[in-house]
Write an enzyme that holds these catalytic residues in place. Structure first.
Site, mmCIF file in Angstrom:
data_model
loop_
_atom_site.group_PDB
_atom_site.id
_atom_site.type_symbol
_atom_site.label_atom_id
_atom_site.label_comp_id
_atom_site.label_asym_id
_atom_site.label_seq_id
_atom_site.Cartn_x
_atom_site.Cartn_y
_atom_site.Cartn_z
ATOM 1 C CD GLU A 130 5.712 28.731 -29.232
ATOM 2 O OE1 GLU A 130 6.567 28.469 -29.719
ATOM 3 O OE2 GLU A 130 5.444 29.570 -28.566
ATOM 4 N N GLY A 270 7.173 30.665 -39.160
ATOM 5 C CA GLY A 270 8.468 30.512 -39.895
ATOM 6 C C GLY A 270 9.236 29.082 -39.422
ATOM 7 C CB ALA A 271 11.390 27.786 -37.890
ATOM 8 C CG MET A 272 7.749 24.693 -32.947
ATOM 9 S SD MET A 272 7.264 26.157 -31.957
ATOM 10 C CE MET A 272 7.642 25.518 -30.249
ATOM 11 C CG ASN A 274 9.048 21.484 -32.020
ATOM 12 O OD1 ASN A 274 8.296 21.939 -31.282
ATOM 13 N ND2 ASN A 274 9.315 21.350 -33.372
ATOM 14 C CG HIS A 306 14.168 33.286 -33.673
ATOM 15 N ND1 HIS A 306 13.817 34.414 -33.256
ATOM 16 C CD2 HIS A 306 13.297 32.312 -33.168
ATOM 17 C CE1 HIS A 306 12.714 34.312 -32.691
ATOM 18 N NE2 HIS A 306 12.233 33.287 -32.568
ATOM 19 C CD GLU A 307 12.670 28.958 -34.757
ATOM 20 O OE1 GLU A 307 12.442 28.633 -33.383
ATOM 21 O OE2 GLU A 307 11.959 29.832 -35.229
ATOM 22 C CG HIS A 310 13.534 29.727 -29.039
ATOM 23 N ND1 HIS A 310 13.114 30.708 -28.455
ATOM 24 C CD2 HIS A 310 12.841 30.153 -30.418
ATOM 25 C CE1 HIS A 310 12.101 31.550 -28.757
ATOM 26 N NE2 HIS A 310 11.888 31.349 -29.935
HETATM 27 N N1 TRP Z 1 7.927 29.729 -31.109
HETATM 28 C C1 TRP Z 1 8.231 29.973 -32.572
HETATM 29 C C2 TRP Z 1 9.404 30.638 -32.992
HETATM 30 O O1 TRP Z 1 9.167 32.275 -32.877
HETATM 31 C C3 TRP Z 1 7.008 30.243 -33.478
HETATM 32 C C4 TRP Z 1 5.640 29.753 -33.426
HETATM 33 C C5 TRP Z 1 4.859 29.902 -32.450
HETATM 34 C C6 TRP Z 1 4.984 28.778 -34.090
HETATM 35 N N2 TRP Z 1 3.472 29.372 -32.777
HETATM 36 C C7 TRP Z 1 3.711 28.607 -33.670
HETATM 37 C C8 TRP Z 1 5.609 28.246 -35.313
HETATM 38 C C9 TRP Z 1 3.019 27.721 -34.774
HETATM 39 C C10 TRP Z 1 4.649 27.528 -36.142
HETATM 40 C C11 TRP Z 1 3.206 27.253 -35.832
HETATM 41 O O2 TRP Z 1 10.214 30.538 -33.100
HETATM 42 ZN ZN ZN Z 2 10.872 32.299 -31.663
#
Ligand code: TRP
Ligand code: ZN
Length: 882
Positions: A130, A270-272, A274, A306-307, A310
């Site tokens: 992302e 912070g985190a992702m 996927n 939060h993650e 999603h």
């Molecule tokens: N989608 C992620 C979240 O808010 C955040 C995110 C967007 C991100 N771009 C990123 C995390 C690039 C790491 C690197 O939960």
């Molecule tokens: Zn998010």
């Protein structure tokens, strides 16, 4: 300005078109290596019959090894790869494209695409896609409205990469010749490319079995490097709590057989989320009492939730395009905030969230980087992962939820998920689902998504003693946007109560209704100005407005200090009680600044002294009541900002409060709180630590030597990081002789704990005043400092430029020059991080003239550099040109 035409290209919401080409299935086959990874991608392509464009795929910095269409190698004349786009002739609906590319993960310092976390010897490989990282991995229509089914095969050396992970369900694994092995994953849920992920390396795991409410057995795995796996248990508990909560609150179940969470120290955010393979910045996942503060524990819980959330708000229902980013982020932040409020204290959580909004989002919305929650255009989408999209976006969802009520909102969310499952949706889809499920037209709320700027809400009350009527007049004002479009009136829900002078809440009768006894209600301002009449009011009331912060606006109400003191003393809404303390403190601050009246100062000190001495108020709430608005918030009220003067004034404000409370009372309270010091995480223990820190800081302002002794022994005896770090900060700020040995001890004790070391850097970078820059420069020479690790950069440079205004804003401009220089170096390594840090220049135009000139010169110098990234260029240009 050295902006190439390509860099200046703006992507516009109004230009949106459905994709001409979709990808039905993707087969990725990776041959993993740290210096070189090769991968083949096989795409089954589908053409939109209403469009005629040739196939154009995104691809950045890809070394193309081979390309085949429908089984035939393509001649060089049949395709072109330039300007980040691969264009191929004569592709038909149903064609299969196979490309093979080579990647270089070890030299990828941007932390986007496939990269190495940690050292070449011990580190592991992972991806971050992302928003547009997938195009750094393979050629693809890299946009969220292209959703495909993924099959991923990973092959690698067995000893170097014992663990192989990708999103989806496991679908076989085995041996290969030459001490290598393979593993395959199939994701049954079509997904956009930004949710693709893989991880490979030496990782350990903790495992928990989970059964969803609808009966699916799921294996939960949290993965970390060996030295960190012992700090994952708290996150596992938080994950399980999140999954149950989403089942109970929204009826949402998890939908794969496995769920992986992986911790890395090298991460831009912070985190992702996927699909099936969440990847976390270690800072948002690892926790143990010895190295994690209470605030960080709550943050870990919130980010894990939060993650996880999603998976439905973001993954099952994704975004049509990146302009809709708040569709997933604002909604998911709202869900995360509600979860945290349920797990902890709801009023404290609200205070925390609103302070963040005011500290981060209001300044953003008031400066040159202001943008609507749904921006109209961007150059680099990574620059739009902002407080506006996340935090203000959440406030908009909260307003809608408040409008519909708990059951109505749930009905609306059910319909939203039902209608949009598997789709790439737009914000209109969200509003129409919420509205349709309740028979309400919510389209007026779209204006909130389209306009930048924080609305001002003016409130004026008038009491008619003869008729026993109270008339509340509300008016809204929002500045025209940067585009000079006049602002439209917004629907502004105002939750309110009326208080009698003795502190009792009054029954609210409106429009002749007298049936029920209600003493709190929501009125909605829909036009520019409206009056609301309350009848049967026996005497002039004090209104408690925007209770719970019912709309993200700046309230302007002509309260007297006594009226604010009444609310501070009596409001039953914990949030509004704090809000009254904030308003009163801000007025007290103005008393000091203007050197005229002292009425607010006195009212503030007296009210807090009363609460401090004889109330049963919660320790954590009391700690927050004793905290005036921060320096950044106070600066928002000034025309010509002198951050060092603001710091000094706020310090003397606190000193006045400390003097009123008295050294003796503060010391006694401290001793009482310190009596049963522990590291337990229950709410009461956390609250005691929070108040203890506040009390110690206040005492430090009027009794330096005494505080030093208390802080030194708190530091030595601390059972956990919260007490230890608080004591260290007090020693440092008090310039105590004990500070230096304490720092040395900390540095050695945590030499191998990166997250604790980050706190060691940050606490020093935050010491106020002119000396901060020299301290930061010296710390850059510490062998543990590196510009390659985002957490370290944030800990030292981020803390300095963002959290330490009186340190950064030196009159001689040295802070500005320092930031500009570092940004150039950092940009070459990690453009996302550089752009984020550059937003510290946001408020420069409102600085007093001398600092403004110095900041301007530093930014101009930066803007003149050749070859800055698109990320940094966009921020610098916006800040500078406007
Ligand atoms: N989608 C992620 C979240 O808010 C955040 C995110 C967007 C991100 N771009 C990123 C995390 C690039 C790491 C690197 O939960
Ligand atoms: Zn998010």
């Amino acid at each position: 300005m050295n902006v190439s035409p390509e860099q200046a290209a703006l992507i516009r919401l109004s230009d949106y078109r459905a994709p001409a080409w979709r990808v039905e299935t993707v087969d990725l086959d990776f041959d993993l290596g740290i210096d070189a990874t090769e991968l083949s991608a096989r795409l089954l392509l589908r053409r939109d019959r209403t469009q005629t464009q040739p196939l154009r795929l995104d691809g950045e910095n890809l070394e193309l090894l081979s390309i085949m269409l429908d089984g035939q190698a393509l001649p060089a004349t049949a395709y072109r790869y330039a300007d980040r786009v691969l264009e191929i002739d004569d592709v038909r609906d149903g064609s299969v494209l196979e490309t093979r590319v080579r990647l270089r993960p070890a030299v990828n310092t941007a932390l986007e695409g496939l990269y190495l976390s940690g050292s070449r010897e011990a580190g592991f490989l992972l991806t971050q896609c992302e928003a547009e990282g997938f195009r750094h991995i393979t050629f693809f229509p890299d946009r969220p409205d292209v959703q495909s089914r993924y099959t991923v095969t990973l092959r690698a050396d067995r000893e170097r990469f014992p663990v192989l992970l990708a999103g989806g369900n496991p679908d076989g694994a085995g041996e290969l010749d030459g001490d290598r092995h393979w593993a395959r994953f199939v994701d049954p849920h079509p997904k956009p490319s930004y949710l693709f992920a893989l991880v490979a390396g030496r990782l350990e795991k903790i495992v928990r079995d989970y059964v969803t409410a609808d009966g699916r057995a799921v294996t939960l795995n949290i993965w970390a490097e060996a030295d960190a796996i012992g700090r994952c248990d708290y996150a596992m508990d938080a994950l399980e709590r999140s999954m149950r909560w989403d089942e109970q609150t929204y009826g949402r179940n998890y939908d794969l057989d496995v769920f992986h969470v992986v911790a890395t120290h090298d991460f831009n955010m912070g985190a992702m989320e996927n699909k099936g393979l969440n990847i976390f910045n270690a800072k948002c996942l690892l926790a143990d009492p010895d190295s994690t503060t209470d605030d960080e524990y709550r943050h870990v819980e919130a980010v894990v939730a939060h993650e996880y959330f999603h998976n439905w708000s973001g993954n099952r229902v994704t975004c049509r395009d990146w302009f809709q980013l708040s569709l997933k982020e604002g909604l998911t932040v709202f869900r995360e905030q509600s979860f945290s409020a349920d797990m902890n204290s709801a009023p404290l959580k609200r205070i925390e969230d609103v302070s963040l909004l005011r500290r981060a989002q209001f300044p953003e919305d008031a400066g040159p980087l202001a943008h609507p929650v749904r921006p109209a255009q961007y150059s680099e989408i990574n620059n739009f992962y902002t407080a506006t999209v996340y935090e203000k976006g959440s406030e908009l969802v909260r307003m809608l939820a408040g409008r519909l009520g708990t059951d109505g909102f749930r009905r609306g969310m059910d319909l939203y998920f039902e209608r949009n499952d598997g789709r790439a949706a737009a914000l209109e889809d969200f509003l129409s689902s919420l509205g349709d499920a309740n028979g309400i037209d919510l389209t007026p709320y779209l204006a909130w998504y389209a306009q930048a700027g924080t609305p001002r809400l003016k409130a004026h009350g008038q009491y008619d003693a003869a008729r026993h009527e109270y008339t509340l007049t509300l008016a809204q004002h929002i500045q025209a946007g940067a585009d000079h479009e006049p602002a439209l009136p917004l629907p502004i829900p105002v939750k309110l109560a009326l208080f009698a002078r003795n502190g009792d809440m009054l029954p609210l009768h409106m429009d002749g209704q007298t049936s029920e006894q209600v003493n709190e209600r929501v009125i909605v301002l829909t036009g520019a100005e409206q009056s609301f009449v309350f009848t049967g009011i026996p005497s002039a009331p004090v209104p408690s407005l925007l209770r719970g912060f019912s709309a993200p606006v700046i309230l302007e109400c002509d309260y007297t200090p006594d009226e604010l003191a009444l609310l501070l003393g009596h409001d039953a809404d914990g949030f509004n009680r704090w809000e009254a303390s904030q308003q009163l403190a801000a007025r007290a601050y103005e008393n000091l600044r203007d050197g005229a009246a002292t009425d607010a100062l006195q009212a503030w000190c007296e009210s807090l002294a009363q609460l401090f001495n004889n109330s049963t108020i919660d320790d954590a709430l009391l700690a927050d009541l004793l905290t005036p608005p921060g320096e950044v918030e106070l600066a928002e009220r000034e025309k010509a900002v002198d951050p060092q003067h603001i710091h000094a004034l706020r310090q003397s404000l606190l000193r006045r409060l400390a003097a009123r409370l008295g050294a003796e009372a503060l010391r006694r309270r401290y001793q009482a709180l310190a009596a049963d010091t522990n590291a337990a995480l229950d709410a009461v223990s956390q609250a005691r630590r929070r108040l203890k820190r506040r009390v110690l800081e206040l005492l430090g302002l009027i009794d330096g030597p005494g505080t030093r002794l208390l802080a030194a022994s708190q530091y030595d005896d601390a059972p956990g990081m919260t007490d230890r770090l608080a004591a260290l900060a007090v020693l440092l700020r008090g310039n105590a002789p004990e500070a230096a040995p304490a720092l040395l001890y900390f540095r050695e004790r945590y030499a191998d704990n990166a997250l604790a070391l980050d706190k060691w850097f940050a606490v020093q970078a935050q010491v106020p005043g002119d000396g901060a820059l020299d301290r930061v420069l010296a710390l850059e020479n510490d062998p543990a400092f590196t510009l390659k690790n985002p957490n370290r950069v944030q800990a030292l440079l981020g803390a300095f430029v963002r959290i330490n205004p009186s340190g950064f804003h030196r009159l001689d401009g040295a802070g500005y020059r320092f930031l500009a220089e570092r940004l150039v170096t950092l940009d070459a390594l990690n453009p996302q991080l550089a752009a984020r840090l550059a937003t510290a220049f946001n408020g420069w135009q409102r600085l007093e003239p001398q600092r403004r000139a110095a900041a301007r010169a530093a930014i101009a110098e930066l803007a003149g550099h050749e070859g800055l990234s698109r990320n940094l260029t966009e921020i610098v240009d916006s800040v500078f040109i406007h």
